[in-house]
Design an enzyme around this catalytic site. Structure first.
Site, PDB file in Angstrom:
ATOM      1  N   GLU A  60       0.700  -1.210  -0.159  1.00 38.25           N
ATOM      2  CA  GLU A  60      -0.103   0.171   0.043  1.00 38.25           C
ATOM      3  C   GLU A  60       0.734   1.172   0.298  1.00 38.25           C
ATOM      4  O   GLU A  60       0.511   2.149  -0.782  1.00 38.25           O
ATOM      5  CB  GLU A  60      -0.908   0.007   1.260  1.00 38.25           C
ATOM      6  CG  GLU A  60      -2.288  -0.983   1.125  1.00 38.25           C
ATOM      7  CD  GLU A  60      -1.709  -2.375   1.305  1.00 38.25           C
ATOM      8  OE1 GLU A  60      -0.750  -2.736   1.666  1.00 38.25           O
ATOM      9  OE2 GLU A  60      -2.505  -3.382   1.035  1.00 38.25           O
ATOM     10  N   PRO A  89      -0.275   1.670   6.100  1.00 38.72           N
ATOM     11  CA  PRO A  89       0.990   1.644   5.336  1.00 38.72           C
ATOM     12  C   PRO A  89       1.165   2.715   4.467  1.00 38.72           C
ATOM     13  O   PRO A  89       2.292   3.133   4.153  1.00 38.72           O
ATOM     14  CB  PRO A  89       0.985   0.274   4.905  1.00 38.72           C
ATOM     15  CG  PRO A  89      -0.072  -0.609   5.422  1.00 38.72           C
ATOM     16  CD  PRO A  89      -0.897   0.393   5.750  1.00 38.72           C
ATOM     17  N   HIS A 129     -11.389  -4.998   8.693  1.00 38.68           N
ATOM     18  CA  HIS A 129     -12.129  -4.665   7.609  1.00 38.68           C
ATOM     19  C   HIS A 129     -13.265  -3.678   7.895  1.00 38.68           C
ATOM     20  O   HIS A 129     -14.053  -3.726   7.142  1.00 38.68           O
ATOM     21  CB  HIS A 129     -12.703  -5.740   6.660  1.00 38.68           C
ATOM     22  CG  HIS A 129     -11.641  -6.886   6.206  1.00 38.68           C
ATOM     23  ND1 HIS A 129     -10.572  -7.443   7.047  1.00 38.68           N
ATOM     24  CD2 HIS A 129     -11.461  -7.096   4.879  1.00 38.68           C
ATOM     25  CE1 HIS A 129      -9.915  -8.169   5.987  1.00 38.68           C
ATOM     26  NE2 HIS A 129     -10.263  -8.089   4.943  1.00 38.68           N
TER      27      HIS A 129
HETATM   28  C1  LIG Z   1      -2.181  -4.825   4.129  1.00 36.52           C
HETATM   29  C2  LIG Z   1      -2.994  -5.633   3.347  1.00 36.52           C
HETATM   30  N1  LIG Z   1      -3.383  -5.414   2.208  1.00 36.52           N
HETATM   31  C3  LIG Z   1      -4.410  -5.861   1.513  1.00 36.52           C
HETATM   32  C4  LIG Z   1      -5.008  -7.261   2.299  1.00 36.52           C
HETATM   33  C5  LIG Z   1      -5.996  -7.886   1.453  1.00 36.52           C
HETATM   34  N2  LIG Z   1      -5.866  -9.030   1.208  1.00 36.52           N
HETATM   35  C6  LIG Z   1      -6.004  -9.938   1.933  1.00 36.52           C
HETATM   36  S1  LIG Z   1      -5.259 -11.364   1.572  1.00 36.52           S
HETATM   37  C7  LIG Z   1      -4.544 -10.911   0.155  1.00 36.52           C
HETATM   38  C8  LIG Z   1      -3.757 -11.733  -0.638  1.00 36.52           C
HETATM   39  C9  LIG Z   1      -2.577 -12.268   0.154  1.00 36.52           C
HETATM   40  O1  LIG Z   1      -1.831 -13.014  -0.784  1.00 36.52           O
HETATM   41  P1  LIG Z   1      -0.398 -13.946  -0.266  1.00 36.52           P
HETATM   42  O2  LIG Z   1       0.574 -13.090   0.555  1.00 36.52           O
HETATM   43  O3  LIG Z   1       0.222 -14.639  -1.479  1.00 36.52           O
HETATM   44  O4  LIG Z   1      -1.310 -14.993   0.627  1.00 36.52           O
HETATM   45  P2  LIG Z   1      -2.510 -16.089   0.232  1.00 36.52           P
HETATM   46  O5  LIG Z   1      -3.605 -15.529   0.583  1.00 36.52           O
HETATM   47  O6  LIG Z   1      -2.215 -16.473  -1.101  1.00 36.52           O
HETATM   48  O7  LIG Z   1      -2.203 -17.231   0.980  1.00 36.52           O
HETATM   49  C10 LIG Z   1      -4.845  -9.542   0.283  1.00 36.52           C
HETATM   50  C11 LIG Z   1      -4.512  -8.591  -0.726  1.00 36.52           C
HETATM   51  C12 LIG Z   1      -4.747  -7.189   3.551  1.00 36.52           C
HETATM   52  N3  LIG Z   1      -4.888  -8.342   4.252  1.00 36.52           N
HETATM   53  N4  LIG Z   1      -3.498  -6.534   4.059  1.00 36.52           N
END
Ligand SMILES: Cc1ncc(C[n+]2csc(CCOP(=O)(O)OP(=O)(O)O)c2C)c(N)n1
Ligand SMILES: Cc1ncc(C[n+]2csc(CCOP(=O)(O)OP(=O)(O)O)c2C)c(N)n1
Ligand SMILES: [Mg+2]
Ligand SMILES: [Mg+2]
Lengths: 326, 363, 326, 363
Positions: A60, A89, A129
């Site tokens: 972010e 962030p 959220h």
């Molecule tokens: C700082 C932040 N930005 C955005 C989100 C929204 N969000 C939740 S899960 C996710 C993707 C995470 O991807 P990854 O790190 O690959 O983990 P995965 O869910 O694939 O196991 C996002 C963008 C969040 N939780 N925290």
């Protein structure tokens, strides 16, 4: 004309302005192929291509930081942050740079960017959220902070935000995304970014609110009407800069005011409004300005969420207290 | 176990500390005029720098971060960049700015605490100095994104210090530059210190150049005291980026010969021996040695150029000190494109206050 | 006993508590070998060793983030951020984690950490070195926000902050660091973290302030005394939680109040205080509560800094307006 | 040019997708009982996972992130860690938590929106799930710092996803772990997706393991569908860290076989073919094949274990659904050690409201 939801109005405004101004570029996590986790940007990748609809990596501060660089180059980036709880962030880039670039360079470089983010509780989502920390942004000189509360206002205010030559934080009440539908002509007409909207006229008391809480506030006004109390309801809409004149004019008329917001009470935007009313209309007040707000606690997980959020009942209680004052 | 990836970091230097070539000089450096030009710019930067420190010491300017010993980096960068490129400095690159239309008096006015200085008269797109460490990397990435979207053959350059490489923003920019293959060159002025924190306490990396590997692109080390090496590697990186070849990170190894800023006293933490050794490596003497050897420079020219530099710098100081003070209303008038109604009353108040002679100085 | 400055009192408190409690660990940029850019931690590395005085790499989110992990393990980290303008990269860790760890785990994990940072303008420093955005922190549930305004209060409040079992943001007015000296016995006595201090009693008007602005506020009170106006001066000291009772009691007595702070007006902590006074003491107010504050602008570079900062004159004007009201 | 540094990234796998060893198995895996144990834990995790998704679909729980296909990672981690180590998960590691004293009903209650779930009854030091992506890396670094300061032979483990490697916090933790040589193991669950953003759009790096090079320490790739490889590499890393050898980063390559969460629909962006291929690689079938070949497992045992898992999970569901609701006052009572006076009135108000039946559900 079909009726559309608030989130569809967001999409409609984005599409309109991207069509009208090729410098408008949108960016964020999952906004392209996926159309946004709330579907706010659905169809835009197909329509405007990958050069103008940028699916970013997950960072972010990066999103805000590059939007600043893009804006300085004359683009008009509209960044989506997935939820308000993930805007923090980006705060450093927003406070230290976006809000200051014009002032710092005495107008040489400017920052016509928008940060859009869903905000507020009540959608039974996981932790982080459900934030409503608009007061943080409203305290930062150089920013505008705008919160729509209906499809039509979402459309008109977002157009205005994108066209505004300075950075705008655009907070979309996620609880309202699909709650109401409304006809919203896609005519490219923006709404003013520095005015409150009077949603309901009244003479006995002024109810001041913004965002999702207007839903409960309007309900309360209806209930009050049945009880014979005429409540004026003001949607602040733009919380920075604050259109205190409209609010003052109403309070001068009614002599009573309750402010309703979802955010924590202490240091919320309600404090600023109450302080200004009390400063500028002291002698017109028949009762203290009361605030009906979220508690000064962390927004709880979903099992307790409804205890946190102000409801119609809390509003009616405050109104009654105000009406019965001395 | 299978090997799935391998990486190397290379180090480039052309002139050693005595001004002796350690390998054939690159094409541009065959032209001694260009080397003289680079030399002159480094000397000018140093003369300016000394004056700026003096102005601070005599209360005529605010805190100032000297770039003493690091002139090869800022001058090499500025010389390699094209006018249409965009520069995002931190705060030790006046040597670059002077080549890009930023005037000496503007730099002085900046450190004198005057925002008007950032409204560069002769440069409309470069970013001003950036105080929050590392943040400018992302602005440069955004600028590079704009170039890419618009298919412009332009490159953004972001400079930061060794300390800045510990910041999340630096890394986020590196990662984005890699994945979007942005026309962006990162330069690290590795002057071995972040205020009092030595390079060794900042990261365990063998090189700072390898930070680029976390973005999936090339990191190069150069002798940051060798302006030829800096100039050469910058040009390589700029032209690769301009041609669509993506980003490069250049670690330029040098030494901060002054205190961190005029507000710092490096004697508290810096070893005298190390400082002495660093002086042996500094960039100006070695190029002078080379140019003298090549008969491209003389003691007489040296003297004359020093004098010219002093004259130029004195003129800049004059321009700086005679600049009329900024207006108190300026703090309102550039905050937004149009003054919002909620600021009208405050602006009036500021005018009224100023008429009363402004506030007394505080503290 | 020698008189010491505010910053020396900070050092004294750190040394006292590090001696008394081996779990206290300090960390930050340049705080070890260099003793801190303001010299707040001078001598502590020598006294307590490199295990308890941690010179960190240059990354503020990291500093806050590891302090949280350390605190969860039962250490009592005291982190220094070099200037308030550099706390913003740490806001995400502070808002999303430090303030919530106890609540999130229903008390299983706790976060007894302190973030110290110099704050405020008036020292002719470069950009970003003059922030006073305490309102951001004061809006965050789960935090305490404390601002000393004298060497003795710096000592006693910092001890309390370190001993407090929850996260405390400790803002040190850099303009006061070396402005006044005072005897401060090194007796380990903490001051309460939830009380205002009445610095001067008075009956005609209440002046509420905190941090460096108390300097001008006290001067104004003196000037007023000469003019025959008896001003009560309150140092809020802990802006979260707010000790509104002390303030209310004073305003009930005087009927008039001016709040003075350096931060931008809109959404500053003064708004919350004014809102509460107007809510709870409306009928006791002889005049509107006025706020004398920094403007809603970016703090200017040093050449204009003195135009930004409220001064005695601005305070006296507001007092006069209040006294002359209706 | 001089080469100043060289790096390699290695990839480790023991069992291929058909359950055939590709090299001699490590010592621990000679003991078939251990492999059966790992197998059982993976199956249990999957059975739990399916139930959790079903609970969400039937409105009995909030949003849930399935770890379908990624069981080898969470189970391998949990099996290698010691009790006294501290775990900092993101949100796909219930397979680790179940081995560390976190109960299934606690995990359900968490996703059911109940903070009490994080007050793990049988585990006092692990961090709960962490929603803000990447931030937990720093908590783990802080915990590891505490271990180091106190000279405790303990290790912190931080897990994050491929998407999380783009966050500044992740990198800041990596850099600090390197320079302070912290007892810290980073594990990346590289499931190829961050919601809809594929690994290829997240970073240009050939491997995510090489992100460790930006911290100056070793990054390893393992087959994240091979629980033997995960378990093996974790133990290596943990014991190196425990012995003072500093951090390791392990990239475990796997595939997210489910939607991102129950709130997501991967059909919008995920290729059906790729998904089908990924199913061929999933971790449970391959270990079952191996165990069956070794006669360490039978169809009968499989059936029985599936039943046992269902029973356990059903019990957890019962515990979850019969948990009395949390109190509205809880939101006040754990905010600070002691309720500050400014909250007393609000807390009273919340009690009064709750007596009126609480607020109606919104939206
Ligand atoms: C700082 C932040 N930005 C955005 C989100 C929204 N969000 C939740 S899960 C996710 C993707 C995470 O991807 P990854 O790190 O690959 O983990 P995965 O869910 O694939 O196991 C996002 C963008 C969040 N939780 N925290
Ligand atoms: C975000 C942030 N944190 C802290 C500071 C205070 N500070 C100013 S310069 C500096 C050190 C920078 O070191 P480096 O990046 O190596 O650059 P150098 O000054 O050595 O050229 C620090 C910590 C800052 N300006 N910004
Ligand atoms: Mg440095
Ligand atoms: Mg992933």
């Amino acid at each position: 004309m079909a009726e559309i939801t608030l989130i569809e109005a967001v999409t409609q405004a984005l599409a309109y302005e991207m069509q009208a101004d090729k410098d408008v570029v949108i960016l964020g996590e999952d906004i392209g192929v996926n159309g946004g986790v709330f579907r706010a940007t659905v169809g835009l990748l197909e329509k405007f291509g990958a050069d103008r609809v940028l699916d970013t990596p997950l960072a972010e501060s990066m999103i805000a930081g590059i939007a600043i660089g893009m804006a300085a180059q004359g683009l008009k980036p509209v960044a989506e942050i997935q939820f308000m709880g993930f805007t923090y962030p980006a705060l450093d880039q927003i406070i230290n740079h976006a809000s200051r670039l014009r002032n710092r360079t005495r107008g040489r470089l400017t920052c016509p960017m928008v940060v859009r983010t869903p905000y507020g509780a009540g959608i039974h989502a996981p932790e982080h959220h459900s934030e409503s920390t608009e007061a943080i942004y409203a305290h930062i000189p150089g920013l505008r902070v705008v919160i729509p509360s209906s499809p039509a206002r979402a459309y008109g205010l977002l157009l205005a935000a994108i066209r505004d030559p300075d950075p705008v934080i655009f907070l979309e009440p996620s609880r309202l995304y699909r709650l109401v539908k409304q006809e919203v002509p896609d005519n490219g007409e923006a709404l003013p970014l520095d005015q409150c909207f009077i949603l309901r006229e009244g003479s006995d008391i002024t109810l001041v609110s913004w965002g999702a809480m207007l839903h409960e506030t309007l309900q309360a006004a209806k209930t009050l009407a049945v009880q014979g109390v005429s409540a004026e309801v003001i949607d602040v809409a733009t919380i920075k800069p604050l259109d205190i004149e409209t609010i003052l004019a109403s309070v001068m008329k009614t002599g009573r005011c309750v402010i309703i917001h979802e955010a924590a009470k202490t240091g919320g935007v309600g404090a600023e409004i109450a302080a200004q009313i009390s400063e500028k209309a002291l002698l017109n007040l028949h009762a203290p300005v009361l605030r009906v707000t979220g508690y000064d606690t962390v927004v709880p997980y979903l099992k307790l969420e409804h205890y946190y959020l102000p409801n119609e009942n809390r509003i009616l209680n405050a109104v009654q207290q105000t009406l019965e004052f001395a | 176990m299978t090997r799935v990836a391998s990486f190397n970091i290379e180090y480039t230097e052309f002139l050693d500390q005595h001004g002796k070539p350690t390998q054939a000089l690159p094409a541009f450096a065959q032209d001694l005029n260009i080397l003289v030009e680079l030399y002159r710019k480094m000397v000018l930067t140093r003369v300016f720098d000394a004056k700026a420190v003096a102005l601070q010491r005599t209360g005529k300017m605010g805190t100032y971060p000297s770039s003493l010993g690091q002139e090869a980096i800022s001058v090499g960068i500025g010389h390699a960049m094209r006018k249409e490129d965009v520069f995002c400095p931190y705060y030790r690159e006046c040597g670059t700015q002077f080549q890009r239309g930023v005037s000496m008096s503007e730099v002085l006015a900046y450190w004198g605490g005057d925002e008007r200085a950032n409204c560069f008269k002769e440069n409309r797109e470069d970013f001003p100095f950036c105080v929050p460490i590392g943040t400018q990397s992302l602005h440069a990435a955004g600028i590079a994104t704009a170039f890419k979207i618009r298919r412009q053959p332009r490159v953004a350059v972001a400079v930061c210090g060794d300390g800045a490489t510990s910041q999340g923003d630096f890394y986020e920019a590196v990662n984005l530059a890699g994945v979007w293959q942005l026309p962006l060159v990162f330069v690290i002025n590795n002057n071995q210190w972040a205020i009092s924190v030595p390079r060794s306490a900042q990261t365990h990396c063998e090189t700072l150049a390898q930070k680029a590997l976390a973005g999936g692109f090339t990191g190069e080390q150069v002798d940051g005291n060798d302006v030829i090496a800096v100039r050469y590697m910058m040009e390589q990186a700029l032209e690769r980026a301009r041609a669509g070849g993506g980003p490069t990170l250049i670690e330029a190894i040098t030494y901060r010969l002054h205190d961190h800023t005029t507000a710092d006293d490096a004697n508290r933490y810096r070893d005298k021996e190390a400082l002495k050794k660093a002086w042996d490596l500094e960039p100006i003497a070695r190029l002078r040695h080379y140019l003298l050897q090549q008969n491209a420079w003389s003691e007489a020219q040296e003297k004359q150029w020093q004098t010219e530099c002093s004259v130029q710098v004195e003129q800049a100081v004059q321009d700086y000190v005679t600049l009329p003070p900024p207006l108190p209303t300026d703090m309102f008038d550039y905050l937004y494109a149009k003054l919002p109604h909620d600021l009208i009353e405050q602006r009036e108040q500021a005018i009224a206050e100023a008429k009363l002679g402004g506030g007394p100085h505080h503290g």
